[in-house]
Design a protein around this motif. Structure first.
Motif, PDB file in Angstrom:
ATOM      1  N   LYS A   1      16.425  66.036-118.896  1.00  0.00           N
ATOM      2  CA  LYS A   1      16.270  67.483-119.001  1.00  0.00           C
ATOM      3  C   LYS A   1      14.819  67.933-118.828  1.00  0.00           C
ATOM      4  O   LYS A   1      13.880  67.209-119.121  1.00  0.00           O
ATOM      5  CB  LYS A   1      16.816  67.973-120.347  1.00  0.00           C
ATOM      6  CG  LYS A   1      18.325  67.793-120.484  1.00  0.00           C
ATOM      7  CD  LYS A   1      18.855  68.418-121.766  1.00  0.00           C
ATOM      8  CE  LYS A   1      20.377  68.319-121.831  1.00  0.00           C
ATOM      9  NZ  LYS A   1      20.919  68.953-123.062  1.00  0.00           N
ATOM     10  N   ASN A   2      14.699  69.167-118.324  1.00  0.00           N
ATOM     11  CA  ASN A   2      13.404  69.863-118.235  1.00  0.00           C
ATOM     12  C   ASN A   2      12.357  69.075-117.452  1.00  0.00           C
ATOM     13  O   ASN A   2      11.231  68.871-117.910  1.00  0.00           O
ATOM     14  CB  ASN A   2      12.872  70.183-119.640  1.00  0.00           C
ATOM     15  CG  ASN A   2      13.792  71.115-120.401  1.00  0.00           C
ATOM     16  OD1 ASN A   2      14.309  72.082-119.840  1.00  0.00           O
ATOM     17  ND2 ASN A   2      14.010  70.808-121.670  1.00  0.00           N
ATOM     18  N   GLN A   3      12.739  68.655-116.258  1.00  0.00           N
ATOM     19  CA  GLN A   3      11.814  67.968-115.372  1.00  0.00           C
ATOM     20  C   GLN A   3      11.276  68.913-114.302  1.00  0.00           C
ATOM     21  O   GLN A   3      11.953  69.880-113.917  1.00  0.00           O
ATOM     22  CB  GLN A   3      12.505  66.777-114.711  1.00  0.00           C
ATOM     23  CG  GLN A   3      12.947  65.709-115.704  1.00  0.00           C
ATOM     24  CD  GLN A   3      11.797  65.243-116.573  1.00  0.00           C
ATOM     25  OE1 GLN A   3      10.844  64.635-116.072  1.00  0.00           O
ATOM     26  NE2 GLN A   3      11.860  65.512-117.869  1.00  0.00           N
ATOM     27  N   ILE A   4      10.064  68.652-113.826  1.00  0.00           N
ATOM     28  CA  ILE A   4       9.498  69.478-112.761  1.00  0.00           C
ATOM     29  C   ILE A   4      10.424  69.434-111.549  1.00  0.00           C
ATOM     30  O   ILE A   4      10.818  68.357-111.085  1.00  0.00           O
ATOM     31  CB  ILE A   4       8.104  68.981-112.368  1.00  0.00           C
ATOM     32  CG1 ILE A   4       7.131  69.148-113.533  1.00  0.00           C
ATOM     33  CG2 ILE A   4       7.585  69.734-111.139  1.00  0.00           C
ATOM     34  CD1 ILE A   4       5.756  68.543-113.267  1.00  0.00           C
ATOM     35  N   ASP A   5      10.768  70.609-111.040  1.00  0.00           N
ATOM     36  CA  ASP A   5      11.605  70.707-109.849  1.00  0.00           C
ATOM     37  C   ASP A   5      10.683  70.600-108.630  1.00  0.00           C
ATOM     38  O   ASP A   5      10.219  71.604-108.079  1.00  0.00           O
ATOM     39  CB  ASP A   5      12.364  72.034-109.854  1.00  0.00           C
ATOM     40  CG  ASP A   5      13.399  72.119-108.747  1.00  0.00           C
ATOM     41  OD1 ASP A   5      13.398  71.241-107.862  1.00  0.00           O
ATOM     42  OD2 ASP A   5      14.192  73.082-108.746  1.00  0.00           O
TER      43      ASP A   5
ATOM     44  N   GLU B   1      -3.859  75.632-109.817  1.00  0.00           N
ATOM     45  CA  GLU B   1      -3.948  75.154-111.194  1.00  0.00           C
ATOM     46  C   GLU B   1      -3.683  76.301-112.160  1.00  0.00           C
ATOM     47  O   GLU B   1      -4.234  77.388-112.013  1.00  0.00           O
ATOM     48  CB  GLU B   1      -5.334  74.573-111.458  1.00  0.00           C
ATOM     49  CG  GLU B   1      -5.463  73.910-112.819  1.00  0.00           C
ATOM     50  CD  GLU B   1      -6.804  73.227-113.009  1.00  0.00           C
ATOM     51  OE1 GLU B   1      -7.049  72.739-114.131  1.00  0.00           O
ATOM     52  OE2 GLU B   1      -7.590  73.187-112.050  1.00  0.00           O
ATOM     53  N   GLY B   2      -2.807  76.057-113.114  1.00  0.00           N
ATOM     54  CA  GLY B   2      -2.443  77.101-114.077  1.00  0.00           C
ATOM     55  C   GLY B   2      -1.141  77.789-113.751  1.00  0.00           C
ATOM     56  O   GLY B   2      -0.528  78.411-114.629  1.00  0.00           O
ATOM     57  N   ASP B   3      -0.685  77.700-112.484  1.00  0.00           N
ATOM     58  CA  ASP B   3       0.602  78.288-112.121  1.00  0.00           C
ATOM     59  C   ASP B   3       1.727  77.514-112.805  1.00  0.00           C
ATOM     60  O   ASP B   3       1.671  76.286-112.936  1.00  0.00           O
ATOM     61  CB  ASP B   3       0.820  78.250-110.608  1.00  0.00           C
ATOM     62  CG  ASP B   3      -0.095  79.192-109.858  1.00  0.00           C
ATOM     63  OD1 ASP B   3      -0.750  80.021-110.519  1.00  0.00           O
ATOM     64  OD2 ASP B   3      -0.165  79.098-108.613  1.00  0.00           O
ATOM     65  N   ALA B   4       2.743  78.229-113.224  1.00  0.00           N
ATOM     66  CA  ALA B   4       3.878  77.592-113.904  1.00  0.00           C
ATOM     67  C   ALA B   4       4.697  76.755-112.912  1.00  0.00           C
ATOM     68  O   ALA B   4       4.843  77.119-111.744  1.00  0.00           O
ATOM     69  CB  ALA B   4       4.758  78.652-114.548  1.00  0.00           C
ATOM     70  N   PHE B   5       5.188  75.641-113.394  1.00  0.00           N
ATOM     71  CA  PHE B   5       6.098  74.812-112.601  1.00  0.00           C
ATOM     72  C   PHE B   5       7.531  75.311-112.767  1.00  0.00           C
ATOM     73  O   PHE B   5       7.905  75.781-113.853  1.00  0.00           O
ATOM     74  CB  PHE B   5       6.066  73.349-113.075  1.00  0.00           C
ATOM     75  CG  PHE B   5       4.855  72.581-112.654  1.00  0.00           C
ATOM     76  CD1 PHE B   5       4.689  72.179-111.339  1.00  0.00           C
ATOM     77  CD2 PHE B   5       3.890  72.219-113.584  1.00  0.00           C
ATOM     78  CE1 PHE B   5       3.580  71.446-110.963  1.00  0.00           C
ATOM     79  CE2 PHE B   5       2.777  71.485-113.219  1.00  0.00           C
ATOM     80  CZ  PHE B   5       2.614  71.097-111.900  1.00  0.00           C
ATOM     81  N   PRO B   6       8.360  75.182-111.737  1.00  0.00           N
ATOM     82  CA  PRO B   6       9.802  75.349-111.947  1.00  0.00           C
ATOM     83  C   PRO B   6      10.369  74.065-112.559  1.00  0.00           C
ATOM     84  O   PRO B   6       9.883  72.968-112.256  1.00  0.00           O
ATOM     85  CB  PRO B   6      10.343  75.564-110.537  1.00  0.00           C
ATOM     86  CG  PRO B   6       9.372  74.861-109.647  1.00  0.00           C
ATOM     87  CD  PRO B   6       8.029  74.958-110.331  1.00  0.00           C
ATOM     88  N   TYR B   7      11.371  74.191-113.410  1.00  0.00           N
ATOM     89  CA  TYR B   7      11.966  73.026-114.066  1.00  0.00           C
ATOM     90  C   TYR B   7      13.468  72.986-113.821  1.00  0.00           C
ATOM     91  O   TYR B   7      14.099  74.013-113.539  1.00  0.00           O
ATOM     92  CB  TYR B   7      11.688  73.045-115.569  1.00  0.00           C
ATOM     93  CG  TYR B   7      10.240  72.762-115.911  1.00  0.00           C
ATOM     94  CD1 TYR B   7       9.812  71.468-116.187  1.00  0.00           C
ATOM     95  CD2 TYR B   7       9.302  73.790-115.958  1.00  0.00           C
ATOM     96  CE1 TYR B   7       8.481  71.201-116.491  1.00  0.00           C
ATOM     97  CE2 TYR B   7       7.970  73.541-116.257  1.00  0.00           C
ATOM     98  CZ  TYR B   7       7.570  72.245-116.526  1.00  0.00           C
ATOM     99  OH  TYR B   7       6.254  71.984-116.814  1.00  0.00           O
ATOM    100  N   TYR B   8      14.033  71.786-113.940  1.00  0.00           N
ATOM    101  CA  TYR B   8      15.488  71.636-113.823  1.00  0.00           C
ATOM    102  C   TYR B   8      15.923  70.415-114.611  1.00  0.00           C
ATOM    103  O   TYR B   8      15.099  69.604-115.045  1.00  0.00           O
ATOM    104  CB  TYR B   8      15.919  71.539-112.358  1.00  0.00           C
ATOM    105  CG  TYR B   8      15.680  70.206-111.670  1.00  0.00           C
ATOM    106  CD1 TYR B   8      16.692  69.619-110.918  1.00  0.00           C
ATOM    107  CD2 TYR B   8      14.448  69.537-111.736  1.00  0.00           C
ATOM    108  CE1 TYR B   8      16.487  68.413-110.252  1.00  0.00           C
ATOM    109  CE2 TYR B   8      14.234  68.341-111.079  1.00  0.00           C
ATOM    110  CZ  TYR B   8      15.259  67.781-110.334  1.00  0.00           C
ATOM    111  OH  TYR B   8      15.068  66.588-109.677  1.00  0.00           O
ATOM    112  N   ASP B   9      17.231  70.302-114.823  1.00  0.00           N
ATOM    113  CA  ASP B   9      17.803  69.129-115.467  1.00  0.00           C
ATOM    114  C   ASP B   9      18.176  68.135-114.373  1.00  0.00           C
ATOM    115  O   ASP B   9      18.984  68.443-113.488  1.00  0.00           O
ATOM    116  CB  ASP B   9      19.033  69.506-116.295  1.00  0.00           C
ATOM    117  CG  ASP B   9      18.676  70.364-117.498  1.00  0.00           C
ATOM    118  OD1 ASP B   9      17.495  70.378-117.887  1.00  0.00           O
ATOM    119  OD2 ASP B   9      19.585  71.036-118.041  1.00  0.00           O
ATOM    120  N   ARG B  10      17.594  66.952-114.440  1.00  0.00           N
ATOM    121  CA  ARG B  10      17.703  65.973-113.349  1.00  0.00           C
ATOM    122  C   ARG B  10      18.801  64.943-113.647  1.00  0.00           C
ATOM    123  O   ARG B  10      18.670  64.135-114.581  1.00  0.00           O
ATOM    124  CB  ARG B  10      16.354  65.282-113.176  1.00  0.00           C
ATOM    125  CG  ARG B  10      16.285  64.229-112.087  1.00  0.00           C
ATOM    126  CD  ARG B  10      14.843  63.753-111.912  1.00  0.00           C
ATOM    127  NE  ARG B  10      14.763  62.585-111.054  1.00  0.00           N
ATOM    128  CZ  ARG B  10      14.788  62.620-109.732  1.00  0.00           C
ATOM    129  NH1 ARG B  10      14.915  63.788-109.117  1.00  0.00           N
ATOM    130  NH2 ARG B  10      14.691  61.508-109.021  1.00  0.00           N
TER     131      ARG B  10
END
Length: 445
Positions: free
Chosen positions: A58-62, A72-81
């Motif tokens: 869960k909650n891995q970088i997409d 740098e500082g921009d939010a990452f998208p996340y997903y359940d892998r």
């Protein structure tokens, strides 16, 4: 038995003549041990079971949906892998059931059958001492069955073998390689954690069966790259910051693997005691170098073809082997073999065809132009058995199989095994150790 042999012979003839054989029932065996196989290629004494387990990380970088030019500082998208694994394990001796695995082959669409000795969903062996864990990590593309001849064989010798389907790089989920570059190590460590939990779960078939504090990893190509990173061979600043071209990843996604960084050093896992890497990627493209390789912290067995034009030999695998100076290590070389040396199973009979979308004969994904796949699998399994026996089971009898004259062709049979003039590779039948090299280096050398 006669009908089975006739069917296999018919398939071989059809394959050889390139005649379509869709009407023929192919039996793709993963348990073939050739007559010239070295001694430790033989199956062990344990009956083997096999089961599929599905996990979600869960909650891995997409990675595939991360902007390449991310700041740098921009939010990452996340997903359940999702991560599916196949587990081969020692089973009860009287187990009965299907010994056929239904899997997808290289085109990602054709479902085939693999025939072996492992019994689906067999009851696990009842033991007083848990078995070491071995994690398998496939190439790009590949799947959890690509090294199934090795997986099943090793399990028969008293190991729990867990092969991962790496999402985004399997035949059926193939996407940009950036996901593999970022996720291989994370996948391996996550699966190690999950198996550790199941080993303590009374409702799991792995309860008290597997000792995850005594773990080895076997990786091929991209799986080898991930394995090297997992065991301490982090990435160069060039590799971390490369965000364009085929072998690259979005800004910020590889920072966690920068060699020597605090975040990377925190990933060190003492449960992993050794590793085997077939043709690991990374050294010949600047993602690893002599400095990062010094961070490798477990004994390593490298396996490669001498003409590997994918990850390189002299500037790739051999250079990585030489540079891993912090540990004892060995290099098994198949002379004149290319990138498919040692790891992939023999091509399924159904893959001897040209795929109009991919544009090549699918059997080439598995084949080496010089070496037979079964022969390579037998040789690889022999050396992996000795290596894991020495470093996971601490079996002193294995050392003799690893203390060899470096060039197999220079070994002499003399007056036979045990004679003073016998320098032939231990475990190899006379006239069978040919075209191979096995070289060793000690820590700090």
């Amino acid at each position: 038995m006669k009908n089975k042999q006739m069917t296999r012979y018919a398939v071989m003839l059809l394959v050889a003549s390139c005649v379509p054989f869709s009407a023929v029932q192919a039996e793709n065996r993963i348990d073939i041990i050739r007559a010239d196989a070295p001694e430790l290629a033989a199956y062990g004494e344990q009956a083997v079971g096999v089961r599929q387990i599905d996990f979600v990380h869960k909650n891995q970088i997409d990675v595939l949906n991360t902007d390449r030019e991310r700041q740098e500082g921009d939010a990452f998208p996340y997903y359940d892998r999702p991560l599916t694994v196949e587990t081969w394990y020692p089973a009860q001796a009287n187990s009965k059931g299907s010994q056929v695995l239904k899997v997808f082959a290289r085109d990602g669409k054709t479902e085939i059958e693999l025939h072996g000795q492992a019994i689906l969903d067999a009851e696990p062996a009842k033991v007083k001492t848990a078995f070491p864990l071995v994690i398998l990590s496939h190439g790009y593309p590949g799947n959890r069955f690509l090294m199934s001849p090795i997986a099943e064989n090793i399990a028969s010798k008293g190991y729990v073998v867990v092969a991962i389907d790496h999402t985004d790089s399997t035949y059926s989920t193939l996407s940009d390689i950036s996901s593999s570059i970022v996720n291989r190590t994370k996948d391996q460590l996550f699966i190690l954690d999950q198996i550790s939990q199941l080993a303590k779960d009374k409702s799991s078939f792995l309860y008290n069966l597997v000792d995850t504090n005594n773990t080895g990893i076997i990786g091929y190509s991209m799986g080898g790259y991930g394995t090297v990173v997992t065991v301490g061979g982090g990435l160069t600043s060039y590799g971390v910051n490369k965000n364009e071209g085929f072998f690259s990843a979005p800004n910020g996604t590889l920072d966690q693997y920068l060699s020597g960084s605090e975040d990377y050093l925190a990933l060190a896992d003492s449960r992993i005691k050794t590793a085997v890497t077939f043709a690991p990627a990374g050294m010949n493209n600047g993602f690893m170098d002599a400095k990062t390789a010094k961070g490798i912290r477990v004994p390593m067995l490298y396996i490669a073809g001498s003409v590997d034009d994918t990850v390189g030999y002299e500037d790739g695998v051999r250079a990585l082997w030489k540079a891993s100076t912090s540990v004892d290590r060995a290099l098994l070389t198949f002379d004149y073999a290319n990138h498919n040396a040692g790891a992939p199973m023999a091509p399924p009979a159904e893959m001897y065809k040209v795929d109009p979308e991919l544009g090549f004969n699918l059997s080439m994904h598995y084949l080496d132009p010089v070496w037979d796949n079964v022969r390579m699998n037998n040789v690889s399994t022999h050396f992996i058995t000795a290596w894991l026996g020495q470093y996971l089971k601490h079996d002193d009898a294995m050392s003799g199989y690893l203390d060899l004259v470096p060039h197999s062709n220079e070994g002499t049979w003399g007056d036979g095994e045990g004679s003073a003039n016998h320098t032939y590779w231990k475990g190899f039948p006379n006239r069978s150790a040919s075209g191979l090299r096995f070289e060793t280096l000690k820590t700090d050398s």
